[in-house]
Design an enzyme around this catalytic site. Structure first.
Site, PDB file in Angstrom:
ATOM      1  N   LYS A  52      28.385  38.938  62.587  1.00 25.38           N
ATOM      2  CA  LYS A  52      29.768  38.553  62.911  1.00 25.38           C
ATOM      3  C   LYS A  52      30.750  39.612  62.392  1.00 25.38           C
ATOM      4  CE  LYS A  52      28.432  33.700  62.979  1.00 25.38           C
ATOM      5  NZ  LYS A  52      28.361  32.390  62.318  1.00 25.38           N
ATOM      6  N   GLN A  96      29.957  29.444  56.763  1.00 21.02           N
ATOM      7  CA  GLN A  96      28.610  29.513  57.329  1.00 21.02           C
ATOM      8  C   GLN A  96      27.773  28.337  56.836  1.00 21.02           C
ATOM      9  OE1 GLN A  96      27.773  31.689  59.688  1.00 21.02           O
ATOM     10  NE2 GLN A  96      25.675  30.970  59.881  1.00 21.02           N
ATOM     11  N   ASP A 119      35.080  28.006  64.555  1.00 19.44           N
ATOM     12  CA  ASP A 119      33.750  27.483  64.892  1.00 19.44           C
ATOM     13  C   ASP A 119      33.863  26.265  65.816  1.00 19.44           C
ATOM     14  OD1 ASP A 119      31.433  28.749  63.984  1.00 19.44           O
ATOM     15  OD2 ASP A 119      31.752  28.088  61.914  1.00 19.44           O
TER      16      ASP A 119
HETATM   17  N1  GUN Z   1      24.941  27.985  61.123  1.00 14.89           N
HETATM   18  C1  GUN Z   1      24.231  28.088  62.283  1.00 14.89           C
HETATM   19  N2  GUN Z   1      25.056  28.306  63.330  1.00 14.89           N
HETATM   20  C2  GUN Z   1      26.304  28.336  62.819  1.00 14.89           C
HETATM   21  C3  GUN Z   1      27.572  28.550  63.422  1.00 14.89           C
HETATM   22  O1  GUN Z   1      27.726  28.719  64.636  1.00 14.89           O
HETATM   23  N3  GUN Z   1      28.640  28.521  62.557  1.00 14.89           N
HETATM   24  C4  GUN Z   1      28.489  28.316  61.220  1.00 14.89           C
HETATM   25  N4  GUN Z   1      29.594  28.285  60.475  1.00 14.89           N
HETATM   26  N5  GUN Z   1      27.324  28.115  60.651  1.00 14.89           N
HETATM   27  C5  GUN Z   1      26.239  28.134  61.445  1.00 14.89           C
END
Ligand code: GUN
Length: 296
Positions: A52, A96, A119
């Protein structure tokens, strides 16, 4: 059969995002700013967050990584989120997942300002999506919808089987596929661990979206000729050939399913790269909305 190159499509979207960032700079605006909160050092989470942050660099976005030890208290994390909510320089942020067991994920998500929830996990965004109001969409479902649009895959009137009912992928993608929109209008069946005769459902589906997190569970006998198969699975499985000692496996037994499909996404290089660009797209959207609401 066409293998959908998610990496290539994501590359095209990154170029579009970069062009927007460059235009903003020429207009004297600062670039969009994404922050990521990472608790602990889980291997998968480290990799996702690194991707990211790298994508931000490639598109000219500003990024900030905020790390916490896995023993951080819930209160300390909540306090940091409150500061991010108030920080005018941050347009959007993510926490995350998964978080350590002593931290209540729901409480964390509900503390994020919905306008900065890139998200799309906050109940306000989930609820707005459900009734078709403008909102920040969860990144993986948004990425899948964009893949379908860019590949001009017809969805209206098609039977779609969604395998998995998670809040992050299964439930939202089922809703988006059913909604009265250009890339929706499908007839959707949500399947899960208690579904009886799963193969009977998948064999009737024109579009299968596999998001169970069970490596290679979708086999050729479960898929009808000409189906579109979207593989959301990303399970790390031990591999002696790989330098890292593991390789990513999708939920689809690719080699045997692919010849039956009209379109299929590979793992890696299918949905994964699209998730990342959708997150950037949400950050751009959050930044644009903030600026239009304060006329700057
Ligand atoms: N863990 C697995 N996929 C995601 C996601 O798309 N966003 C976040 N914040 N954590 C994750």
């Amino acid at each position: 059969m066409q293998i959908i190159d998610g990496k290539k499509i994501a590359g095209e979207i990154k170029a579009e995002l970069k062009a927007t960032t460059e235009r903003w700079l020429r207009e004297g605006k600062r670039p969009p700013h994404l922050a990521a909160v990472l608790v602990g050092s889980d291997g998968g989470s480290e990799t996702y967050v690194a991707h990211k942050m790298k994508a931000c660099e490639q598109t000219g976005f500003q990024s900030t990584l905020i790390r916490f030890d896995s023993r951080v208290s819930e209160n300390e994390l909540l306090e940091r989120i409150a500061r991010l909510n108030a920080d005018e320089d941050v347009d959007g942020f993510i926490v995350q997942l998964p978080l350590p067991p002593h931290i209540d994920e729901r409480k964390i998500i509900e503390t994020i300002d919905p306008a900065k929830d890139v998200d799309g996990f906050h109940p306000v965004n989930a609820g707005r999506m459900m009734i078709g109001l403008p909102c920040l969409l969860p990144a993986t479902p948004a990425g899948i919808m964009e893949l379908l649009r860019r590949c001009r895959i017809e969805t209206a009137g098609k039977r779609c089987a969604v395998l998995g009912r998670s809040n992050i992928v299964g439930k939202p993608i089922a809703m988006l596929m059913a909604q009265k929109t250009q890339s929706g209008n499908a007839t959707v069946t949500i399947c899960h661990s208690r579904t009886k005769d799963l193969a009977d459902v998948t064999r009737q589906a024109d579009i299968i979206i596999a998001a169970m997190g069970q490596p290679e569970m979708l086999t050729a006998d479960m898929v009808k000729d000409g189906a579109v198969v979207i593989d959301v699975g990303t399970t790390r499985t031990p591999s002696a050939d790989a330098k890292s000692g593991w390789k990513l496996k999708g939920d689809v037994k690719f080699d045997e399913v692919a010849p039956k499909c009209s379109y299929i996404t590979p793992v890696p290089g299918g949905v994964g790269p699209m998730t990342i660009v959708s997150l950037l797209n949400n950050t751009l959207q959050a930044a644009s909305l903030k600026r239009s609401s304060c006329n700057s």
